[in-house]
Structure formats: structure tokens, C-alpha cells
Motif scaffolding. Structure first.
Motif, PDB file in Angstrom:
ATOM      1  N   LYS A  72     -38.031   2.250  43.357  1.00 60.44           N
ATOM      2  CA  LYS A  72     -36.956   2.763  43.551  1.00 60.44           C
ATOM      3  C   LYS A  72     -38.112   3.675  44.377  1.00 60.44           C
ATOM      4  O   LYS A  72     -39.690   3.965  44.168  1.00 60.44           O
ATOM      5  CB  LYS A  72     -36.513   3.732  42.251  1.00 60.44           C
ATOM      6  CG  LYS A  72     -35.598   4.371  43.146  1.00 60.44           C
ATOM      7  CD  LYS A  72     -34.701   5.265  42.001  1.00 60.44           C
ATOM      8  CE  LYS A  72     -33.340   5.820  42.451  1.00 60.44           C
ATOM      9  NZ  LYS A  72     -33.036   5.588  44.394  1.00 60.44           N
ATOM     10  N   LEU A  73     -38.345   3.716  45.335  1.00 60.79           N
ATOM     11  CA  LEU A  73     -38.414   4.488  46.318  1.00 60.79           C
ATOM     12  C   LEU A  73     -38.120   6.219  46.240  1.00 60.79           C
ATOM     13  O   LEU A  73     -37.000   6.276  45.937  1.00 60.79           O
ATOM     14  CB  LEU A  73     -38.147   4.633  47.692  1.00 60.79           C
ATOM     15  CG  LEU A  73     -38.837   3.281  48.734  1.00 60.79           C
ATOM     16  CD1 LEU A  73     -38.602   3.000  50.281  1.00 60.79           C
ATOM     17  CD2 LEU A  73     -40.016   2.985  47.915  1.00 60.79           C
ATOM     18  N   GLU A  74     -38.970   7.848  46.539  1.00 59.69           N
ATOM     19  CA  GLU A  74     -39.120   8.078  46.351  1.00 59.69           C
ATOM     20  C   GLU A  74     -37.195   9.077  47.438  1.00 59.69           C
ATOM     21  O   GLU A  74     -36.484   9.971  47.257  1.00 59.69           O
ATOM     22  CB  GLU A  74     -39.932  10.087  46.822  1.00 59.69           C
ATOM     23  CG  GLU A  74     -41.170   9.705  45.049  1.00 59.69           C
ATOM     24  CD  GLU A  74     -42.523  10.003  45.928  1.00 59.69           C
ATOM     25  OE1 GLU A  74     -42.472  10.829  46.910  1.00 59.69           O
ATOM     26  OE2 GLU A  74     -42.846  10.055  45.020  1.00 59.69           O
ATOM     27  N   ARG A  75     -36.974   9.010  48.564  1.00 60.96           N
ATOM     28  CA  ARG A  75     -36.360   8.580  50.088  1.00 60.96           C
ATOM     29  C   ARG A  75     -36.377   7.429  50.665  1.00 60.96           C
ATOM     30  O   ARG A  75     -36.784   6.652  50.448  1.00 60.96           O
ATOM     31  CB  ARG A  75     -36.938  10.370  50.888  1.00 60.96           C
ATOM     32  CG  ARG A  75     -36.963  11.137  50.097  1.00 60.96           C
ATOM     33  CD  ARG A  75     -37.506  12.557  51.331  1.00 60.96           C
ATOM     34  NE  ARG A  75     -38.747  11.443  52.308  1.00 60.96           N
ATOM     35  CZ  ARG A  75     -39.874  11.563  51.588  1.00 60.96           C
ATOM     36  NH1 ARG A  75     -40.643  12.225  50.413  1.00 60.96           N
ATOM     37  NH2 ARG A  75     -41.039  10.653  52.424  1.00 60.96           N
ATOM     38  N   ARG A 104     -31.820   0.209  42.139  1.00 64.41           N
ATOM     39  CA  ARG A 104     -33.174   0.007  42.358  1.00 64.41           C
ATOM     40  C   ARG A 104     -33.234  -0.295  44.073  1.00 64.41           C
ATOM     41  O   ARG A 104     -32.257  -0.864  44.390  1.00 64.41           O
ATOM     42  CB  ARG A 104     -34.459  -1.208  42.267  1.00 64.41           C
ATOM     43  CG  ARG A 104     -34.283  -0.635  40.875  1.00 64.41           C
ATOM     44  CD  ARG A 104     -35.397  -0.066  40.883  1.00 64.41           C
ATOM     45  NE  ARG A 104     -35.170   0.349  39.164  1.00 64.41           N
ATOM     46  CZ  ARG A 104     -36.193   1.476  38.387  1.00 64.41           C
ATOM     47  NH1 ARG A 104     -35.705   2.819  39.063  1.00 64.41           N
ATOM     48  NH2 ARG A 104     -35.376   2.355  37.424  1.00 64.41           N
ATOM     49  N   ASP A 105     -34.178   0.331  44.543  1.00 67.58           N
ATOM     50  CA  ASP A 105     -34.130   0.168  46.553  1.00 67.58           C
ATOM     51  C   ASP A 105     -34.942  -1.440  46.815  1.00 67.58           C
ATOM     52  O   ASP A 105     -34.225  -1.847  47.772  1.00 67.58           O
ATOM     53  CB  ASP A 105     -34.873   0.965  47.163  1.00 67.58           C
ATOM     54  CG  ASP A 105     -34.319   2.293  46.944  1.00 67.58           C
ATOM     55  OD1 ASP A 105     -33.826   2.388  47.665  1.00 67.58           O
ATOM     56  OD2 ASP A 105     -35.205   3.235  46.493  1.00 67.58           O
ATOM     57  N   ARG A 128     -50.994   2.091  45.295  1.00 67.29           N
ATOM     58  CA  ARG A 128     -51.180   2.761  46.012  1.00 67.29           C
ATOM     59  C   ARG A 128     -49.960   3.235  47.624  1.00 67.29           C
ATOM     60  O   ARG A 128     -50.772   4.476  47.955  1.00 67.29           O
ATOM     61  CB  ARG A 128     -52.427   1.951  46.388  1.00 67.29           C
ATOM     62  CG  ARG A 128     -53.342   2.276  45.553  1.00 67.29           C
ATOM     63  CD  ARG A 128     -54.873   1.835  46.266  1.00 67.29           C
ATOM     64  NE  ARG A 128     -55.953   1.639  44.895  1.00 67.29           N
ATOM     65  CZ  ARG A 128     -56.893   0.999  45.014  1.00 67.29           C
ATOM     66  NH1 ARG A 128     -58.123   0.911  46.315  1.00 67.29           N
ATOM     67  NH2 ARG A 128     -57.871   1.140  44.205  1.00 67.29           N
ATOM     68  N   LEU A 129     -49.487   2.776  47.298  1.00 69.92           N
ATOM     69  CA  LEU A 129     -48.741   3.272  48.547  1.00 69.92           C
ATOM     70  C   LEU A 129     -47.721   4.212  48.058  1.00 69.92           C
ATOM     71  O   LEU A 129     -47.550   4.400  47.378  1.00 69.92           O
ATOM     72  CB  LEU A 129     -47.318   2.005  48.162  1.00 69.92           C
ATOM     73  CG  LEU A 129     -47.400   0.105  49.255  1.00 69.92           C
ATOM     74  CD1 LEU A 129     -46.315  -0.393  49.023  1.00 69.92           C
ATOM     75  CD2 LEU A 129     -48.506   0.298  50.062  1.00 69.92           C
ATOM     76  N   ASP A 130     -47.542   5.227  49.444  1.00 65.17           N
ATOM     77  CA  ASP A 130     -46.926   6.548  49.077  1.00 65.17           C
ATOM     78  C   ASP A 130     -45.145   6.579  48.871  1.00 65.17           C
ATOM     79  O   ASP A 130     -44.616   5.401  49.793  1.00 65.17           O
ATOM     80  CB  ASP A 130     -47.298   7.470  50.402  1.00 65.17           C
ATOM     81  CG  ASP A 130     -48.839   7.715  49.868  1.00 65.17           C
ATOM     82  OD1 ASP A 130     -49.384   8.165  49.149  1.00 65.17           O
ATOM     83  OD2 ASP A 130     -49.240   7.980  51.228  1.00 65.17           O
ATOM     84  N   GLY A 131     -44.672   7.196  48.238  1.00 60.53           N
ATOM     85  CA  GLY A 131     -43.422   7.266  48.590  1.00 60.53           C
ATOM     86  C   GLY A 131     -41.875   6.501  47.077  1.00 60.53           C
ATOM     87  O   GLY A 131     -41.138   6.681  47.213  1.00 60.53           O
ATOM     88  N   ILE A 132     -43.586   5.589  46.121  1.00 58.40           N
ATOM     89  CA  ILE A 132     -42.716   5.317  45.495  1.00 58.40           C
ATOM     90  C   ILE A 132     -42.445   6.431  44.622  1.00 58.40           C
ATOM     91  O   ILE A 132     -42.890   6.879  43.436  1.00 58.40           O
ATOM     92  CB  ILE A 132     -43.480   3.586  44.789  1.00 58.40           C
ATOM     93  CG1 ILE A 132     -43.506   2.688  46.072  1.00 58.40           C
ATOM     94  CG2 ILE A 132     -42.739   3.116  43.768  1.00 58.40           C
ATOM     95  CD1 ILE A 132     -44.391   1.818  45.417  1.00 58.40           C
ATOM     96  N   ALA A 133     -40.817   6.305  43.380  1.00 57.12           N
ATOM     97  CA  ALA A 133     -40.261   6.665  42.534  1.00 57.12           C
ATOM     98  C   ALA A 133     -40.693   6.344  41.517  1.00 57.12           C
ATOM     99  O   ALA A 133     -41.430   6.648  40.658  1.00 57.12           O
ATOM    100  CB  ALA A 133     -39.030   7.746  42.470  1.00 57.12           C
ATOM    101  N   SER A 134     -40.083   5.674  41.401  1.00 58.85           N
ATOM    102  CA  SER A 134     -40.966   4.233  39.831  1.00 58.85           C
ATOM    103  C   SER A 134     -40.360   2.915  40.746  1.00 58.85           C
ATOM    104  O   SER A 134     -40.367   2.091  41.452  1.00 58.85           O
ATOM    105  CB  SER A 134     -39.185   4.240  39.205  1.00 58.85           C
ATOM    106  OG  SER A 134     -38.005   3.568  39.688  1.00 58.85           O
TER     107      SER A 134
END
Length: 153
Positions: A72-75, A104-105, A128-134
């Protein structure tokens, strides 16, 4: 491209044996070799046939573990989706990755040699990827069915 019954028979035969000679394929689908070859080339040019590969048994090459990962991404903005997809696309461990509807995205299938290899993948790449919520990982216990043959029939 509109597929007729002969095109479908050609595709079914090629999915079963991509190394089949044109002569054998023509006999199997009821054509002479020249028209058969012409149809195969048209299917390739139209992108219906994307390529030919050897199907390798993952356990035989030391990659017995399959992990399904829900992310799941943050946005869910287009640029965030594009950035995630560009990041994971070159990773050889990622066999499949789908943009999903629902909770989930993304859903991806990753193959690894063992649990420590998955832990390295998780720590050195995915987290290490930015923007991942879970991230939720599920390990496959057994493969019940796998096919590369589409039900074209």
C-alpha cells in the motif's frame, strides 16, 4: 487485430511448443507452410505473440521460495504510482507486479533462494522506496497450478 479460428489454433499450438517447426505447426492447424508462416509473422507484428522463451523450473535453478507481497502506498497520485513501478520493474526477483483495486495498491510475486535472501530483498530494496505505507508478505507453501497457456480456444 481480429483473431479467427486458425489464428487461435496457431496460438494454442505455439503456447504448447514454441520451438515447433513451421512445417509441424502448419500440419497441426491445417494450413500449408507459407500461409502458416505468414499468419505467425502477422501475429508477431501485431504484438499478439510478444516473444518466445524457455520455461525454467524455479526450484531447479535454486529459487524455490515464492513470496506474494501486498503493498500500500501513502498516496495514489499518478507520479507516485509511476515512481514505484519504475523502481520495481528492473528488479530480477520480481516475477510479476500488478496494480490492484481494493485494500492494497500492488500485488507482486517475488522468487528467492531462501528466507535470508528474501530478508535482503526486503531490507535492501523494497523498504528503501519512498512512499510505501505498508508491506505484507505471504509465503507460498505449494504451487497448486501454474500455466503460461492462455485459454484462447
Amino acid at each position: 487485430m481480429s483473431l479467427d479460428a486458425i489464428d487461435r489454433r496457431i496460438l494454442t499450438a505455439l503456447q504448447q511448443d514454441g520451438r515447433m517447426t513451421n512445417q509441424a505447426l502448419a500440419e497441426r492447424v491445417g494450413l500449408s507452410p507459407s500461409p502458416c508462416l505468414r499468419r505467425v509473422r502477422l501475429l508477431e507484428e501485431a504484438g499478439v505473440v510478444r516473444g518466445y522463451v524457455a520455461v525454467v523450473e524455479q526450484k531447479a535453478v535454486g529459487l524455490p521460495v515464492s513470496i506474494f507481497i501486498s503493498i500500500k502506498l501513502e498516496r495514489q497520485r499518478e507520479e507516485d504510482l509511476d515512481r514505484f513501478q519504475a523502481a520495481v520493474s528492473p528488479w530480477p526477483e520480481v516475477m510479476e507486479c500488478y496494480l490492484m483495486t481494493g485494500q492494497r495498491d500492488y500485488l507482486m510475486r517475488v522468487v528467492c533462494a531462501d528466507l535470508p535472501a528474501y530478508e535482503r530483498f526486503l531490507k535492501e530494496k523494497l523498504t528503501r522506496l519512498d512512499g510505501i505505507a505498508s508491506i505484507e508478505s505471504s509465503f507460498a507453501l505449494a504451487q497448486v497450478k501454474h500455466t503460461n497457456v492462455l485459454p484462447i480456444g
